[in-house]
Design a protein around this motif. Structure first.
Motif, PDB file in Angstrom:
ATOM      1  N   SER A   1      16.671  -0.740  19.143  1.00 37.29           N
ATOM      2  CA  SER A   1      18.080  -0.815  18.735  1.00 37.29           C
ATOM      3  C   SER A   1      18.262  -1.604  17.438  1.00 37.29           C
ATOM      4  CB  SER A   1      18.933  -1.496  19.822  1.00 37.29           C
ATOM      5  OG  SER A   1      18.763  -0.848  21.037  1.00 37.29           O
ATOM      6  N   LEU A   2      17.317  -2.482  17.141  1.00 38.25           N
ATOM      7  CA  LEU A   2      17.449  -3.293  15.925  1.00 38.25           C
ATOM      8  C   LEU A   2      17.200  -2.472  14.662  1.00 38.25           C
ATOM      9  CD1 LEU A   2      15.683  -6.687  16.805  1.00 38.25           C
ATOM     10  CD2 LEU A   2      18.115  -6.157  16.874  1.00 38.25           C
ATOM     11  N   ALA A   3      16.336  -1.482  14.754  1.00 30.25           N
ATOM     12  CA  ALA A   3      16.026  -0.655  13.573  1.00 30.25           C
ATOM     13  C   ALA A   3      15.717   0.762  14.054  1.00 30.25           C
ATOM     14  CB  ALA A   3      14.832  -1.253  12.821  1.00 30.25           C
ATOM     15  N   PRO A   4      16.731   1.463  14.522  1.00 26.74           N
ATOM     16  CA  PRO A   4      16.480   2.753  15.192  1.00 26.74           C
ATOM     17  C   PRO A   4      15.801   3.812  14.330  1.00 26.74           C
ATOM     18  CG  PRO A   4      18.850   2.259  15.088  1.00 26.74           C
ATOM     19  CD  PRO A   4      18.133   1.094  14.513  1.00 26.74           C
ATOM     20  N   ARG A   5      16.027   3.764  13.038  1.00 26.14           N
ATOM     21  CA  ARG A   5      15.406   4.788  12.188  1.00 26.14           C
ATOM     22  C   ARG A   5      13.972   4.440  11.822  1.00 26.14           C
ATOM     23  NH1 ARG A   5      18.922   5.807   7.142  1.00 26.14           N
ATOM     24  NH2 ARG A   5      19.038   3.546   7.263  1.00 26.14           N
ATOM     25  N   GLN A   6      13.616   3.186  11.998  1.00 27.98           N
ATOM     26  CA  GLN A   6      12.284   2.750  11.538  1.00 27.98           C
ATOM     27  C   GLN A   6      11.339   2.375  12.671  1.00 27.98           C
ATOM     28  OE1 GLN A   6      14.735   0.314   9.160  1.00 27.98           O
ATOM     29  NE2 GLN A   6      13.335   0.472   7.435  1.00 27.98           N
ATOM     30  N   ILE A   7      11.864   2.383  13.889  1.00 31.44           N
ATOM     31  CA  ILE A   7      10.984   2.075  15.024  1.00 31.44           C
ATOM     32  C   ILE A   7      10.977   3.279  15.956  1.00 31.44           C
ATOM     33  CG2 ILE A   7      10.690   0.645  17.084  1.00 31.44           C
ATOM     34  CD1 ILE A   7      11.767  -1.712  15.505  1.00 31.44           C
TER      35      ILE A   7
ATOM     36  N   ASP B   1       0.820  -1.224   0.000  1.00 31.38           N
ATOM     37  CA  ASP B   1       0.000   0.000   0.000  1.00 31.38           C
ATOM     38  C   ASP B   1       0.851   1.271   0.000  1.00 31.38           C
ATOM     39  OD1 ASP B   1      -2.242  -1.544   0.004  1.00 31.38           O
ATOM     40  OD2 ASP B   1      -2.720  -1.273   2.126  1.00 31.38           O
ATOM     41  N   GLY B   2       2.152   1.084   0.142  1.00 32.59           N
ATOM     42  CA  GLY B   2       3.052   2.242   0.121  1.00 32.59           C
ATOM     43  C   GLY B   2       2.894   3.149   1.332  1.00 32.59           C
ATOM     44  N   LEU B   3       2.465   2.572   2.467  1.00 32.83           N
ATOM     45  CA  LEU B   3       2.324   3.397   3.670  1.00 32.83           C
ATOM     46  C   LEU B   3       3.693   3.789   4.201  1.00 32.83           C
ATOM     47  CD1 LEU B   3      -0.493   1.486   5.599  1.00 32.83           C
ATOM     48  CD2 LEU B   3      -0.693   3.587   4.266  1.00 32.83           C
ATOM     49  N   ARG B   4       3.777   4.944   4.772  1.00 31.42           N
ATOM     50  CA  ARG B   4       5.041   5.420   5.345  1.00 31.42           C
ATOM     51  C   ARG B   4       5.116   5.146   6.840  1.00 31.42           C
ATOM     52  NH1 ARG B   4       6.995   5.480   0.819  1.00 31.42           N
ATOM     53  NH2 ARG B   4       8.013   3.941   2.064  1.00 31.42           N
ATOM     54  N   GLU B   5       3.955   4.824   7.434  1.00 26.68           N
ATOM     55  CA  GLU B   5       3.950   4.605   8.885  1.00 26.68           C
ATOM     56  C   GLU B   5       2.762   3.738   9.267  1.00 26.68           C
ATOM     57  OE1 GLU B   5       4.825   7.884  11.682  1.00 26.68           O
ATOM     58  OE2 GLU B   5       2.871   7.457  12.571  1.00 26.68           O
ATOM     59  N   ILE B   6       2.994   2.871  10.276  1.00 25.27           N
ATOM     60  CA  ILE B   6       1.882   2.158  10.896  1.00 25.27           C
ATOM     61  C   ILE B   6       1.998   2.359  12.408  1.00 25.27           C
ATOM     62  CG2 ILE B   6       3.134  -0.069  10.857  1.00 25.27           C
ATOM     63  CD1 ILE B   6       0.322  -1.403  10.601  1.00 25.27           C
TER      64      ILE B   6
ATOM     65  N   ALA C   1      15.354  -5.204   6.658  1.00 23.19           N
ATOM     66  CA  ALA C   1      15.727  -5.783   5.362  1.00 23.19           C
ATOM     67  C   ALA C   1      15.000  -5.123   4.193  1.00 23.19           C
ATOM     68  CB  ALA C   1      15.422  -7.281   5.380  1.00 23.19           C
ATOM     69  N   SER C   2      14.093  -4.207   4.484  1.00 19.50           N
ATOM     70  CA  SER C   2      13.309  -3.577   3.419  1.00 19.50           C
ATOM     71  C   SER C   2      14.189  -2.639   2.595  1.00 19.50           C
ATOM     72  CB  SER C   2      12.166  -2.751   4.009  1.00 19.50           C
ATOM     73  OG  SER C   2      11.294  -3.571   4.730  1.00 19.50           O
ATOM     74  N   SER C   3      13.845  -2.556   1.333  1.00 21.05           N
ATOM     75  CA  SER C   3      14.574  -1.615   0.463  1.00 21.05           C
ATOM     76  C   SER C   3      14.124  -0.187   0.771  1.00 21.05           C
ATOM     77  CB  SER C   3      14.279  -1.941  -1.004  1.00 21.05           C
ATOM     78  OG  SER C   3      12.926  -1.649  -1.270  1.00 21.05           O
ATOM     79  N   GLU C   4      14.829   0.762   0.180  1.00 19.35           N
ATOM     80  CA  GLU C   4      14.513   2.180   0.399  1.00 19.35           C
ATOM     81  C   GLU C   4      13.067   2.476   0.025  1.00 19.35           C
ATOM     82  OE1 GLU C   4      15.982   5.805   1.801  1.00 19.35           O
ATOM     83  OE2 GLU C   4      17.111   3.937   1.631  1.00 19.35           O
ATOM     84  N   THR C   5      12.615   1.890  -1.078  1.00 19.14           N
ATOM     85  CA  THR C   5      11.246   2.195  -1.541  1.00 19.14           C
ATOM     86  C   THR C   5      10.186   1.517  -0.670  1.00 19.14           C
ATOM     87  OG1 THR C   5      11.432   0.373  -3.098  1.00 19.14           O
ATOM     88  CG2 THR C   5      11.872   2.585  -3.949  1.00 19.14           C
ATOM     89  N   GLU C   6      10.574   0.428  -0.017  1.00 14.90           N
ATOM     90  CA  GLU C   6       9.600  -0.292   0.821  1.00 14.90           C
ATOM     91  C   GLU C   6       9.563   0.232   2.254  1.00 14.90           C
ATOM     92  OE1 GLU C   6      10.088  -4.759  -1.176  1.00 14.90           O
ATOM     93  OE2 GLU C   6      11.280  -4.176   0.553  1.00 14.90           O
ATOM     94  N   ALA C   7      10.551   1.033   2.594  1.00 17.31           N
ATOM     95  CA  ALA C   7      10.745   1.396   4.002  1.00 17.31           C
ATOM     96  C   ALA C   7       9.541   2.138   4.584  1.00 17.31           C
ATOM     97  CB  ALA C   7      11.990   2.257   4.139  1.00 17.31           C
ATOM     98  N   TYR C   8       9.262   1.825   5.813  1.00 16.23           N
ATOM     99  CA  TYR C   8       8.219   2.539   6.554  1.00 16.23           C
ATOM    100  C   TYR C   8       8.601   2.545   8.034  1.00 16.23           C
ATOM    101  CZ  TYR C   8       6.402  -2.149   7.730  1.00 16.23           C
ATOM    102  OH  TYR C   8       6.275  -3.432   8.172  1.00 16.23           O
ATOM    103  N   VAL C   9       7.821   3.268   8.808  1.00 20.30           N
ATOM    104  CA  VAL C   9       8.092   3.402  10.242  1.00 20.30           C
ATOM    105  C   VAL C   9       6.998   2.690  11.039  1.00 20.30           C
ATOM    106  CG1 VAL C   9       8.047   5.101  12.128  1.00 20.30           C
ATOM    107  CG2 VAL C   9       9.372   5.572  10.049  1.00 20.30           C
ATOM    108  N   ILE C  10       7.404   1.995  12.100  1.00 23.68           N
ATOM    109  CA  ILE C  10       6.412   1.473  13.057  1.00 23.68           C
ATOM    110  C   ILE C  10       6.479   2.373  14.287  1.00 23.68           C
ATOM    111  CG2 ILE C  10       5.575  -0.470  14.405  1.00 23.68           C
ATOM    112  CD1 ILE C  10       7.158  -2.353  12.673  1.00 23.68           C
ATOM    113  N   ARG C  11       5.342   2.943  14.616  1.00 22.95           N
ATOM    114  CA  ARG C  11       5.263   3.776  15.816  1.00 22.95           C
ATOM    115  C   ARG C  11       4.528   2.968  16.887  1.00 22.95           C
ATOM    116  NH1 ARG C  11       5.623   9.288  16.561  1.00 22.95           N
ATOM    117  NH2 ARG C  11       5.856   9.543  14.307  1.00 22.95           N
ATOM    118  N   PHE C  12       5.294   2.484  17.886  1.00 26.44           N
ATOM    119  CA  PHE C  12       4.685   1.697  18.958  1.00 26.44           C
ATOM    120  C   PHE C  12       4.195   2.635  20.057  1.00 26.44           C
ATOM    121  CE2 PHE C  12       7.430  -1.642  17.160  1.00 26.44           C
ATOM    122  CZ  PHE C  12       6.521  -2.688  17.085  1.00 26.44           C
ATOM    123  N   ARG C  13       2.943   2.501  20.414  1.00 23.94           N
ATOM    124  CA  ARG C  13       2.416   3.221  21.570  1.00 23.94           C
ATOM    125  C   ARG C  13       2.458   2.284  22.763  1.00 23.94           C
ATOM    126  NH1 ARG C  13      -2.694   6.204  18.679  1.00 23.94           N
ATOM    127  NH2 ARG C  13      -1.444   7.809  17.672  1.00 23.94           N
TER     128      ARG C  13
END
Lengths: 151, 126
Positions: free
Chosen positions: B115-121, B54-59, B86-98
């Motif tokens: 720590s495993l994915a600091p830019r995406q979590i 879906d090309g989402l940038r964040e969940i 492991a996602s490519s640049e075009t697939e990348a998205y962010v998970i925002r955990f509440r």
């Protein structure tokens, strides 16, 4: 303080974990201690049940004791011999790292082995539970895993 | 076509997952079964694929009411972080955990997970 003896079956874990949480919260009046005990009970019982020798003599004992300074949670089970060395090695490896670094290392290992088992439980007990772990062998092929944490 | 709408939510005793479009996942209950990977793992995999498709940038993943999990369940979040990494640049998205900082497992495990994915979590702790 508390000793529970049961057959090593998965369905009992939730009941023992929740009783242990209730017992610690009621006895020590410390919700944080109860939450830590809950983690240790879940993970030690899972380990003991997963890796117990499943024969007719199968038995699992859980003890929760305290001297007012430390809280001790121990499980006694008849371990599968093949697992015993793995458990010993894992506890020894964890001791070489501080709890947070060991937990992170366990996360990294799990992320690199998607098909393998999680193997996060022991490291979790140290970091999240703030318990140190000891292992000892007892007569009859039994193994005791003791988690010791400050109250 | 929106793929997220087609993701089947697992039915597990004592555990609830609700997916609200466009991008909110709400988890509650307790997840401490023998093999949560078999029960819930495929759902997280499908979710990842759908977010990428879906090309989402964040969940947003709200775990504040997920009161207790075992380490096998924590592993599900580790696997998700590994997929993100492991996602490519075009697939990348962010998970925002509440998360709820009063819940021990959330306070400790999400700190390490980040720590495993600091830019995406991203961790939001209330």
């Amino acid at each position: 303080m508390v000793r529970v003896s049961l057959r090593p079956v998965w369905e009992y874990i939730e009941g023992v974990r929740e009783f242990g949480r209730f017992f610690c919260e009621t006895t020590f009046k410390r919700p944080d201690v109860a939450a830590r005990a809950q983690v240790v009970l879940q993970e030690t019982l899972e380990n003991a049940i997963r890796y117990s020798a499943h024969d007719e003599n199968g038995k699992l004992e859980v003890e929760i004791t305290s001297d007012g300074c430390d809280l001790r949670i121990s499980t006694l089970s008849r371990a599968d011999p093949a697992h015993l060395q793995t458990l010993r090695d894992e506890i020894e490896m964890l001791r070489q790292f501080d709890p947070e670094a060991a937990y992170l290392a366990a996360f990294v290992r799990a992320s690199q082995q998607p098909e393998g088992s999680a193997r996060l439980g022991l490291a979790r007990m140290r970091f999240e539970g703030r318990f140190e772990l000891q292992i000892s062998e007892e007569p009859g092929g039994h193994v005791r895993v003791t988690a010791i944490g400050k109250l | 076509m929106n793929q997220l709408v087609n993701v089947s939510v697992p039915r597990v005793d004592g555990f609830n997952a609700e997916l609200t479009l466009p991008s909110l996942l709400y988890l509650s209950g307790v997840l401490a079964q023998s093999e949560p990977g078999k029960l819930v793992g495929p759902f997280f995999e499908d979710l990842h694929r759908a977010v990428v498709a879906d090309g989402l940038r964040e969940i947003i993943v709200d775990v504040r009411q997920l009161t207790f999990v075992n380490s096998s369940a924590i592993r599900l979040f580790v696997d998700w972080a590994a997929r993100l990494r492991a996602s490519s640049e075009t697939e990348a998205y962010v998970i925002r955990f509440r998360t709820d900082r009063r819940i021990t497992w959330q306070r400790t495990s999400f700190l390490v997970l980040q720590s495993l994915a600091p830019r995406q979590i991203i961790i939001e702790a209330e």
